[in-house]
Design a protein around this motif. Structure first.
Motif, mmCIF file in Angstrom:
data_model
loop_
_atom_site.group_PDB
_atom_site.id
_atom_site.type_symbol
_atom_site.label_atom_id
_atom_site.label_comp_id
_atom_site.label_asym_id
_atom_site.label_seq_id
_atom_site.Cartn_x
_atom_site.Cartn_y
_atom_site.Cartn_z
ATOM 1 N N GLU A 179 22.458 11.325 -6.972
ATOM 2 C CA GLU A 179 21.799 11.729 -5.503
ATOM 3 C C GLU A 179 20.284 12.245 -5.365
ATOM 4 O O GLU A 179 19.672 11.759 -4.428
ATOM 5 C CB GLU A 179 22.896 12.810 -4.913
ATOM 6 N N ARG A 180 20.101 13.034 -6.422
ATOM 7 C CA ARG A 180 18.756 13.738 -6.393
ATOM 8 C C ARG A 180 17.652 12.796 -6.730
ATOM 9 O O ARG A 180 16.604 12.692 -6.138
ATOM 10 C CB ARG A 180 18.755 15.064 -7.339
ATOM 11 N N VAL A 181 18.103 11.743 -7.654
ATOM 12 C CA VAL A 181 17.123 10.719 -7.911
ATOM 13 C C VAL A 181 16.756 9.924 -6.649
ATOM 14 O O VAL A 181 15.630 9.622 -6.359
ATOM 15 C CB VAL A 181 17.547 9.789 -9.275
ATOM 16 N N CYS A 182 17.867 9.267 -5.847
ATOM 17 C CA CYS A 182 17.595 8.500 -4.840
ATOM 18 C C CYS A 182 16.988 9.272 -3.684
ATOM 19 O O CYS A 182 15.953 8.683 -3.042
ATOM 20 C CB CYS A 182 18.989 8.122 -4.253
ATOM 21 N N ASP A 183 17.222 10.646 -3.625
ATOM 22 C CA ASP A 183 16.468 11.432 -2.340
ATOM 23 C C ASP A 183 15.081 11.441 -2.919
ATOM 24 O O ASP A 183 14.089 11.189 -2.032
ATOM 25 C CB ASP A 183 17.081 12.566 -2.401
ATOM 26 N N ARG A 184 14.686 11.348 -4.316
ATOM 27 C CA ARG A 184 13.134 11.260 -4.549
ATOM 28 C C ARG A 184 12.557 10.186 -3.949
ATOM 29 O O ARG A 184 11.395 10.103 -3.721
ATOM 30 C CB ARG A 184 13.179 11.661 -6.106
ATOM 31 N N ILE A 185 13.191 9.149 -4.585
ATOM 32 C CA ILE A 185 12.768 7.873 -3.986
ATOM 33 C C ILE A 185 12.417 7.344 -2.511
ATOM 34 O O ILE A 185 11.555 7.161 -2.133
ATOM 35 C CB ILE A 185 13.486 6.839 -4.644
ATOM 36 N N LEU A 186 13.498 8.037 -2.079
ATOM 37 C CA LEU A 186 13.501 7.823 -0.441
ATOM 38 C C LEU A 186 12.177 8.611 0.277
ATOM 39 O O LEU A 186 11.901 8.118 1.317
ATOM 40 C CB LEU A 186 14.859 8.519 0.243
ATOM 41 N N GLY A 187 11.935 9.742 -0.480
ATOM 42 C CA GLY A 187 10.819 10.581 -0.094
ATOM 43 C C GLY A 187 9.578 9.654 0.023
ATOM 44 O O GLY A 187 8.540 10.229 0.488
ATOM 45 N N PHE A 188 9.442 8.642 -0.709
ATOM 46 C CA PHE A 188 8.367 7.788 -0.952
ATOM 47 C C PHE A 188 8.263 6.575 0.130
ATOM 48 O O PHE A 188 7.274 5.940 0.308
ATOM 49 C CB PHE A 188 8.100 7.391 -2.396
ATOM 50 N N LEU A 189 9.334 6.588 0.767
ATOM 51 C CA LEU A 189 9.383 5.182 1.380
ATOM 52 C C LEU A 189 9.355 5.842 3.196
ATOM 53 O O LEU A 189 9.933 6.585 3.514
ATOM 54 C CB LEU A 189 10.903 4.499 1.590
ATOM 55 N N ASP A 190 8.604 5.063 3.768
ATOM 56 C CA ASP A 190 8.064 5.165 4.938
ATOM 57 C C ASP A 190 8.938 4.250 5.954
ATOM 58 O O ASP A 190 8.643 3.021 5.766
ATOM 59 C CB ASP A 190 6.570 5.035 5.435
ATOM 60 N N GLU A 191 9.698 4.697 6.985
ATOM 61 C CA GLU A 191 10.508 4.019 7.893
ATOM 62 C C GLU A 191 9.714 3.259 8.930
ATOM 63 O O GLU A 191 10.181 2.396 9.697
ATOM 64 C CB GLU A 191 11.816 4.636 8.231
ATOM 65 N N ASP A 192 8.405 3.751 9.377
ATOM 66 C CA ASP A 192 7.690 3.303 10.165
ATOM 67 C C ASP A 192 6.446 2.258 9.811
ATOM 68 O O ASP A 192 5.845 1.709 10.754
ATOM 69 C CB ASP A 192 6.906 4.362 10.861
ATOM 70 N N ARG A 193 6.559 1.642 8.608
ATOM 71 C CA ARG A 193 5.610 0.728 8.239
ATOM 72 C C ARG A 193 6.427 -0.127 7.013
ATOM 73 O O ARG A 193 7.127 0.372 6.457
ATOM 74 C CB ARG A 193 4.161 1.243 7.673
ATOM 75 N N PRO A 194 5.913 -1.377 7.013
ATOM 76 C CA PRO A 194 6.465 -2.106 5.812
ATOM 77 C C PRO A 194 6.198 -1.751 4.330
ATOM 78 O O PRO A 194 4.784 -1.236 4.505
ATOM 79 C CB PRO A 194 5.698 -3.648 6.155
ATOM 80 N N THR A 195 6.959 -1.910 3.582
ATOM 81 C CA THR A 195 6.647 -1.166 2.255
ATOM 82 C C THR A 195 7.138 -2.303 1.219
ATOM 83 O O THR A 195 8.279 -2.641 1.041
ATOM 84 C CB THR A 195 7.457 0.158 1.785
ATOM 85 N N VAL A 196 6.172 -2.495 0.204
ATOM 86 C CA VAL A 196 6.451 -3.447 -0.880
ATOM 87 C C VAL A 196 7.077 -2.594 -1.996
ATOM 88 O O VAL A 196 6.159 -1.771 -2.410
ATOM 89 C CB VAL A 196 5.443 -4.446 -1.230
ATOM 90 N N VAL A 197 8.171 -2.762 -2.733
ATOM 91 C CA VAL A 197 8.641 -2.072 -3.667
ATOM 92 C C VAL A 197 8.681 -2.712 -5.057
ATOM 93 O O VAL A 197 9.395 -3.793 -4.849
ATOM 94 C CB VAL A 197 10.122 -1.429 -3.422
ATOM 95 N N ILE A 198 8.178 -2.207 -5.795
ATOM 96 C CA ILE A 198 8.074 -2.703 -7.333
ATOM 97 C C ILE A 198 9.046 -1.812 -8.253
ATOM 98 O O ILE A 198 8.409 -0.769 -8.511
ATOM 99 C CB ILE A 198 6.672 -2.864 -7.802
ATOM 100 N N ALA A 199 10.020 -2.191 -8.715
ATOM 101 C CA ALA A 199 11.067 -1.427 -9.659
ATOM 102 C C ALA A 199 11.118 -1.923 -11.118
ATOM 103 O O ALA A 199 11.549 -3.112 -11.234
ATOM 104 C CB ALA A 199 12.267 -1.256 -8.987
#
Length: 322
Positions: A179-199
């Motif tokens: 949960e803490r890891v996912c929350d950390r990642i979600l903190g880098f994602l902006d819901e108001d603009r498109p985001t390309v993710v490379i994992a």
């Protein structure tokens, strides 16, 4: 609207986020130029058409007093899952018709792994699993690549996969490690603009789960060196079940290298269901130069990887604001 580009790393020790971000951008720029996107590749490092971030979560895995910031599993059940992970990696590599030297090392590691089934107690099993990793360090690619200094460090880094999927290690607020890891990642994602993710590597597992909680547009998800298709250890433990493409993802490209020991089952479209708009992962093989091919930068420097990223970023930048 300026799109965002988020990098999500995999297993390993402590990292400097800005150094890693610059390294990944440099590799992506190399691949972009190979794919005919010279101007966009040059602009990447200057953040002139996109905002980039390196989503670091490795500190959440650090155990006190552990060599290299990590250590082999020390919780009940983690050691057995690590054994399953090593078993799947070794068996898959043996089926890939390796050279004589590689086959000899893999057969030796397989024999050691079989002996772990008779280990008495968790401490003894962990010691034997470290020995298996020490044997695997003799594989030419791993040995010359210098990825791990010892079998203990290798076991500790691989165990990050099993620790994440164990859904344990609560903090003072009762939030589990995953949960803490996912929350950390979600903190880098902006819901108001498109985001390309490379994992990359374990980061692809984290991205898959975190994106199921994300509501912003992700026009492209790129996974490289992914263990999502490991049918013994990873796939059955993913959340939610059955594994499916997150609804926020418009396109998912998955890349694997034949010599990447961490991505033994590369065809994710056989293991993942489509999302509500029918998006499935599309897997493609790359052939990287060099010795150790699992690193993210090896993948990003490929034209076949960087080209679609550049195209997705350009289209996202041209997309009208909502």
């Amino acid at each position: 609207m300026r799109p965002a580009l988020v990098f999500i790393h995999g297993i390993g020790g402590a990292r400097d986020s800005e150094t890693e971000r610059a390294s990944w951008l440099e590799a992506l720029a190399v691949g972009a130029r190979k794919a005919g996107h010279s101007s966009e590749g040059s602009a990447l490092g200057q953040n002139s058409f996109t905002d980039t971030a390196f989503a670091y979560y490795g500190d959440l895995f650090i155990r006190p007093h552990a060599q290299g910031g990590t250590a082999p599993p020390d919780a009940a059940g983690e050691d057995k899952v690590l054994r399953q992970l090593l078993e799947e990696v070794i068996d898959t590599q043996l089926l890939a018709c390796p050279g004589e030297d590689e086959r000899r090392v893999l057969q030796h590691a397989s024999a050691e792994l079989t002996a772990t089934r008779q280990a008495q107690g968790s401490g003894e099993l962990v010691r034997r699993l470290v020995n298996v990793c020490t044997t695997l360090l003799a594989l030419p690619g791993i040995r010359r690549g210098g990825q791990w200094a010892s079998g203990r460090i290798m076991a500790g880094h691989l165990a990050q996969v099993t620790r994440y999927l164990a859904r344990g290690e609560p903090d003072d607020d009762g939030r589990m490690l995953d949960e803490r890891v996912c929350d950390r990642i979600l903190g880098f994602l902006d819901e108001d603009r498109p985001t390309v993710v490379i994992a990359h590597s374990l980061g692809s597992v984290v991205a898959l789960e975190a994106l199921h909680q994300h509501r912003g547009p992700v026009p492209l998800l790129v996974t490289v060196g992914s263990p999502i298709g490991m049918r013994t250890v990873v796939r059955p433990r993913l959340r939610p079940q059955p594994p499916a493409t997150p609804n926020c993802v418009g396109r998912w490209l998955n890349y694997w290298d034949r010599d990447d020991i961490i991505a033994p089952r590369p065809w994710l479209e056989r293991d993942v269901l489509p999302n509500t708009v029918g998006c499935l992962p599309v897997s493609d093989r790359v052939d990287s130069d060099g010795i150790w091919v699992h690193t993210a930068t090896k993948y990003l420097a490929q034209a076949s990887v960087a080209g679609p990223v550049m195209e997705a970023m350009r289209l996202a930048a041209e997309r009208p604001s909502a």
